[in-house]
Design a protein around this motif. Structure first.
Motif, PDB file in Angstrom:
ATOM      1  N   TYR A 177       0.880  -1.179   0.028  1.00  0.00           N
ATOM      2  CA  TYR A 177       0.005  -0.220   0.190  1.00  0.00           C
ATOM      3  C   TYR A 177       0.876   1.189   0.059  1.00  0.00           C
ATOM      4  O   TYR A 177       1.980   1.427   0.759  1.00  0.00           O
ATOM      5  CB  TYR A 177      -1.077  -0.075   1.382  1.00  0.00           C
ATOM      6  CG  TYR A 177      -1.636   1.398   1.296  1.00  0.00           C
ATOM      7  CD1 TYR A 177      -2.844   1.481   0.641  1.00  0.00           C
ATOM      8  CD2 TYR A 177      -1.321   2.326   2.534  1.00  0.00           C
ATOM      9  CE1 TYR A 177      -3.700   2.548   0.839  1.00  0.00           C
ATOM     10  CE2 TYR A 177      -2.073   3.352   2.325  1.00  0.00           C
ATOM     11  CZ  TYR A 177      -3.325   3.478   1.487  1.00  0.00           C
ATOM     12  OH  TYR A 177      -3.990   4.818   1.565  1.00  0.00           O
ATOM     13  N   ASP A 178       0.595   2.121  -0.835  1.00  0.00           N
ATOM     14  CA  ASP A 178       1.308   3.346  -0.988  1.00  0.00           C
ATOM     15  C   ASP A 178       0.729   4.458  -0.333  1.00  0.00           C
ATOM     16  O   ASP A 178      -0.425   4.963  -0.900  1.00  0.00           O
ATOM     17  CB  ASP A 178       1.694   3.791  -2.444  1.00  0.00           C
ATOM     18  CG  ASP A 178       2.473   4.659  -2.593  1.00  0.00           C
ATOM     19  OD1 ASP A 178       2.903   5.687  -1.616  1.00  0.00           O
ATOM     20  OD2 ASP A 178       2.992   5.164  -3.723  1.00  0.00           O
ATOM     21  N   SER A 179       1.129   4.778   0.992  1.00  0.00           N
ATOM     22  CA  SER A 179       0.529   5.878   1.595  1.00  0.00           C
ATOM     23  C   SER A 179       0.717   7.016   1.121  1.00  0.00           C
ATOM     24  O   SER A 179      -0.199   8.138   1.752  1.00  0.00           O
ATOM     25  CB  SER A 179       1.105   5.724   3.119  1.00  0.00           C
ATOM     26  OG  SER A 179       2.619   6.015   3.094  1.00  0.00           O
ATOM     27  N   THR A 180       1.704   7.407   0.401  1.00  0.00           N
ATOM     28  CA  THR A 180       1.896   8.895  -0.262  1.00  0.00           C
ATOM     29  C   THR A 180       1.243   8.989  -1.464  1.00  0.00           C
ATOM     30  O   THR A 180       0.730   9.908  -2.018  1.00  0.00           O
ATOM     31  CB  THR A 180       3.556   8.867  -0.462  1.00  0.00           C
ATOM     32  OG1 THR A 180       3.757   7.952  -1.418  1.00  0.00           O
ATOM     33  CG2 THR A 180       4.214   8.862   0.637  1.00  0.00           C
ATOM     34  N   PRO A 182      -2.211   6.674  -2.826  1.00  0.00           N
ATOM     35  CA  PRO A 182      -3.102   5.700  -2.586  1.00  0.00           C
ATOM     36  C   PRO A 182      -3.629   5.511  -4.054  1.00  0.00           C
ATOM     37  O   PRO A 182      -4.205   4.179  -4.453  1.00  0.00           O
ATOM     38  CB  PRO A 182      -4.532   6.326  -1.876  1.00  0.00           C
ATOM     39  CG  PRO A 182      -3.453   7.342  -1.103  1.00  0.00           C
ATOM     40  CD  PRO A 182      -2.733   7.942  -1.951  1.00  0.00           C
ATOM     41  N   GLU A 183      -3.421   6.048  -5.153  1.00  0.00           N
ATOM     42  CA  GLU A 183      -3.875   5.844  -6.440  1.00  0.00           C
ATOM     43  C   GLU A 183      -2.744   5.397  -7.322  1.00  0.00           C
ATOM     44  O   GLU A 183      -2.936   4.886  -8.563  1.00  0.00           O
ATOM     45  CB  GLU A 183      -4.162   7.102  -7.032  1.00  0.00           C
ATOM     46  CG  GLU A 183      -5.428   7.680  -6.465  1.00  0.00           C
ATOM     47  CD  GLU A 183      -6.801   6.870  -6.274  1.00  0.00           C
ATOM     48  OE1 GLU A 183      -7.081   6.137  -7.287  1.00  0.00           O
ATOM     49  OE2 GLU A 183      -7.355   6.877  -5.281  1.00  0.00           O
ATOM     50  N   ASN A 184      -1.588   4.652  -6.810  1.00  0.00           N
ATOM     51  CA  ASN A 184      -0.560   3.706  -7.221  1.00  0.00           C
ATOM     52  C   ASN A 184      -1.227   2.822  -7.936  1.00  0.00           C
ATOM     53  O   ASN A 184      -1.603   1.837  -7.301  1.00  0.00           O
ATOM     54  CB  ASN A 184       0.600   3.902  -6.415  1.00  0.00           C
ATOM     55  CG  ASN A 184       1.788   3.051  -6.804  1.00  0.00           C
ATOM     56  OD1 ASN A 184       1.641   2.552  -7.940  1.00  0.00           O
ATOM     57  ND2 ASN A 184       2.996   3.094  -6.209  1.00  0.00           N
ATOM     58  N   PHE A 188      -2.037  -2.091  -3.882  1.00  0.00           N
ATOM     59  CA  PHE A 188      -3.417  -2.327  -3.586  1.00  0.00           C
ATOM     60  C   PHE A 188      -3.994  -0.850  -3.029  1.00  0.00           C
ATOM     61  O   PHE A 188      -3.422   0.172  -2.634  1.00  0.00           O
ATOM     62  CB  PHE A 188      -3.531  -3.358  -2.494  1.00  0.00           C
ATOM     63  CG  PHE A 188      -3.251  -4.622  -2.802  1.00  0.00           C
ATOM     64  CD1 PHE A 188      -3.290  -5.021  -4.207  1.00  0.00           C
ATOM     65  CD2 PHE A 188      -2.428  -5.261  -2.146  1.00  0.00           C
ATOM     66  CE1 PHE A 188      -2.956  -6.329  -4.433  1.00  0.00           C
ATOM     67  CE2 PHE A 188      -1.786  -6.627  -2.234  1.00  0.00           C
ATOM     68  CZ  PHE A 188      -2.080  -7.334  -3.603  1.00  0.00           C
ATOM     69  N   LYS A 189      -5.600  -0.807  -3.187  1.00  0.00           N
ATOM     70  CA  LYS A 189      -6.130   0.592  -3.070  1.00  0.00           C
ATOM     71  C   LYS A 189      -6.302   0.883  -1.592  1.00  0.00           C
ATOM     72  O   LYS A 189      -6.606   2.020  -1.218  1.00  0.00           O
ATOM     73  CB  LYS A 189      -7.119   0.756  -3.794  1.00  0.00           C
ATOM     74  CG  LYS A 189      -7.126   0.425  -5.305  1.00  0.00           C
ATOM     75  CD  LYS A 189      -6.325   1.625  -5.801  1.00  0.00           C
ATOM     76  CE  LYS A 189      -6.287   1.449  -7.299  1.00  0.00           C
ATOM     77  NZ  LYS A 189      -5.217   2.245  -8.036  1.00  0.00           N
ATOM     78  N   THR A 190      -6.510  -0.055  -0.829  1.00  0.00           N
ATOM     79  CA  THR A 190      -6.817  -0.082   0.600  1.00  0.00           C
ATOM     80  C   THR A 190      -5.429  -0.439   1.661  1.00  0.00           C
ATOM     81  O   THR A 190      -4.676  -1.389   1.224  1.00  0.00           O
ATOM     82  CB  THR A 190      -7.960  -0.738   0.985  1.00  0.00           C
ATOM     83  OG1 THR A 190      -7.898  -2.069   0.688  1.00  0.00           O
ATOM     84  CG2 THR A 190      -9.276  -0.237   0.404  1.00  0.00           C
TER      85      THR A 190
END
Length: 513
Positions: A177-180, A182-184, A188-190
């Motif tokens: 998950y990319d916290s910086t 989230p649309e990466n 994953f989206k969540t």
């Protein structure tokens, strides 16, 4: 004489008076103990789809710490567990697992498996093995941060943290998950939250995943800290006071209910080995106190206490059908039995002291487990252990041939250096390809053979020399964060092979008593 006597009495009286003002009676100190492990607030994990798991058996897995050695050896074990089927072909040992109790590096493999299970396996209709050996290039689980005990020399910087926090790294590199951003599209989206495993009893949702508990240690008193929603809520944790601003405040996401607590915070705390990674700090609601949590290995490096408490609290299953598997990832870590007659350096002393503090806990491990099982009225025969010792014990039973004796001589005459270990691994890889054929391996996106993907059916043909090198190589991998590709492949293969060696015992655990 009387005057001197009076002075002495006056001095004693004053001392008593002053000292009494400084005494804080233990009985009056307001200490909030960490709440006990409990499942009473949550829906039963046995309510998951019975197509894939037997609700009459409570099966738990404890995974020890040990840095990347623990992460990838236990990952290999998990892959191997999926290859062990019971009487129902739709079920396997991995899908039957109800509880994970993890420590430090062991959190990484369980966390990775569960995030893949949540986001991919349930929707793509593929196995964990199929995913791992075909799509893992896109979802790598290697932590890119390099840390060693030499960071003790710069502990001030360590405590302040870095631009990218460890929690963000684990979210990005392990939990996908990319916290910086989230649309990466490559993640994953969540974000993985404790609410993915712990479902409130009043919720309309049904359990989908096994329960995972990451175990830390309270810094001030060494008490075990299992990260569960009711424990977080009971201690009134409502903010993160992490080493840097990149570690977002928890109250911004209203996670003080415990359910919305990000899993990455729990894993970060469980792997916060003092001097290597900064300890995690949490704020307490309406108080000027903070809670510091460090590596779970300081209180229980195998996760056995929390695991057995989880099994004990499972009221849906009879005690005779509660079963536990412990994945022991403790290796020698390149520790020689002798040292030269020179001044012992501080770093060496600290490293050795920390290693043996953990190792001494293993001396009574099996007896401790059996004592707790007896306490909870669970049969002491209901647990198994998989570790590097599984390879060693199997090796002792094998017939030793010329190839084995030649390898023993080679190992004894080889210097313990990176280049030499790399050569040993390359030679081993070439021998396995020559012995079994390239068709028995899977390949990565670049067409390179993945050593760890060797067909399980070939394991029966492993001789003493193959087992010896696999054991010596993997058990000597140091407890560290960053790992080489060669070490990773060997650890994965060793974990799968160790699971294979325990096939009969593990199949027995899938049968109701």
């Amino acid at each position: 004489m009387k005057f001197r006597y009076c002075l002495i009495l006056l001095f004693l009286f004053l001392q008593i008076g002053f000292s009494q003002n400084k005494i804080n009676l233990f009985s009056e100190i307001n200490y909030n103990s960490i709440p006990a492990v409990s499942l009473s607030d949550y829906k039963s994990v046995q309510e998951r789809d019975s197509q894939f798991q037997n609700p009459n058996i409570a099966l738990g897995v404890g995974i020890s710490g040990g840095g990347s050695r623990a992460q990838f050896f236990s990952m290999g074990v998990l892959l191997g567990l999926e290859e062990i089927q019971g009487n129902d072909p739709k079920r396997n040992f991995l899908s039957e697992i109800d509880y994970f109790s993890t420590v430090s590096g062991g959190c990484y493999s369980a966390g990775y498996y569960l995030t893949i299970l949540k986001n991919k396996l349930q929707f793509d209709n593929c196995t964990f093995n199929e995913f791992y050996f075909s799509k893992a290039d896109a979802y790598k689980s290697d932590v890119s941060k390099s840390t060693t005990l030499f960071s003790l020399l710069n502990n001030n910087r360590n405590e302040k943290g870095e631009k990218i926090s460890m929690a963000q790294r684990l979210d990005l590199e392990v939990l996908q998950y990319d916290s910086t951003n989230p649309e990466n599209e490559n993640k994953f989206k969540t974000q993985m939250l404790l609410s993915d495993f712990f479902i409130p009893k009043e919720s309309n949702r049904s359990p989908q995943l096994p329960i995972m508990v990451a175990n830390g240690t309270a810094y001030n008193n060494g008490e075990r800290f299992p990260f569960m929603p009711h424990i977080i809520r009971g201690l009134k944790i409502n903010s993160s006071l992490a080493p840097n601003k990149a570690f977002l405040p928890l109250d911004e996401n209203e996670i003080n209910n415990g359910y919305d607590f990000p899993l990455t915070y729990a894993i970060t705390a469980s792997s916060a080995f003092p001097g290597i990674l900064p300890k995690t700090k949490f704020g307490i609601k309406n108080q000027d106190k903070i809670l510091c949590v460090i590596d779970g290995g300081a209180s229980d490096n195998t996760g056995y206490e929390t695991l057995l408490e989880l099994l004990h609290n499972d009221t849906k299953v009879k005690d005779k059908n509660k079963k536990a598997l412990f994945i022991d990832c403790m290796g020698s870590g390149k520790k020689a039995p002798f040292i030269t007659d020179e001044k012992i350096r501080l770093l060496s002393l600290l490293e050795t002291a920390s290693l043996y503090t953990v190792q001494t806990r293993y001396i009574t491990f099996e007896k401790d487990v059996e004592n707790v099982l007896e306490k909870y009225k669970i049969p002491t025969s209901n647990y198994q252990v998989i570790g590097f010792t599984t390879l060693r014990d199997y090796l002792l039973k094998l017939k030793k041939d010329d190839a084995y004796e030649d390898l023993v001589a080679e190992l004894k005459n080889t210097e313990d250096e990176t280049a030499n270990w790399l050569k040993l691994q390359n030679d081993f890889r070439d021998r396995l390809i020559a012995k079994f054929g390239a068709d028995h391996f899977k390949k990565d996106k670049n067409g390179e053979i993945l050593l760890s993907s060797l067909d399980r059916e070939t394991f029966k043909d492993f001789g003493a020399s193959e087992t010896l090198l696999l054991y010596e190589y993997t058990s000597h991998v140091e407890t560290k964060l960053k790992i080489t590709p060669e070490e990773k492949e060997m650890l994965l293969l060793a974990g799968r092979f160790a699971s294979y060696l325990k096939t009969d015992e593990l199949k027995g655990m899938l049968v109701e008593n």
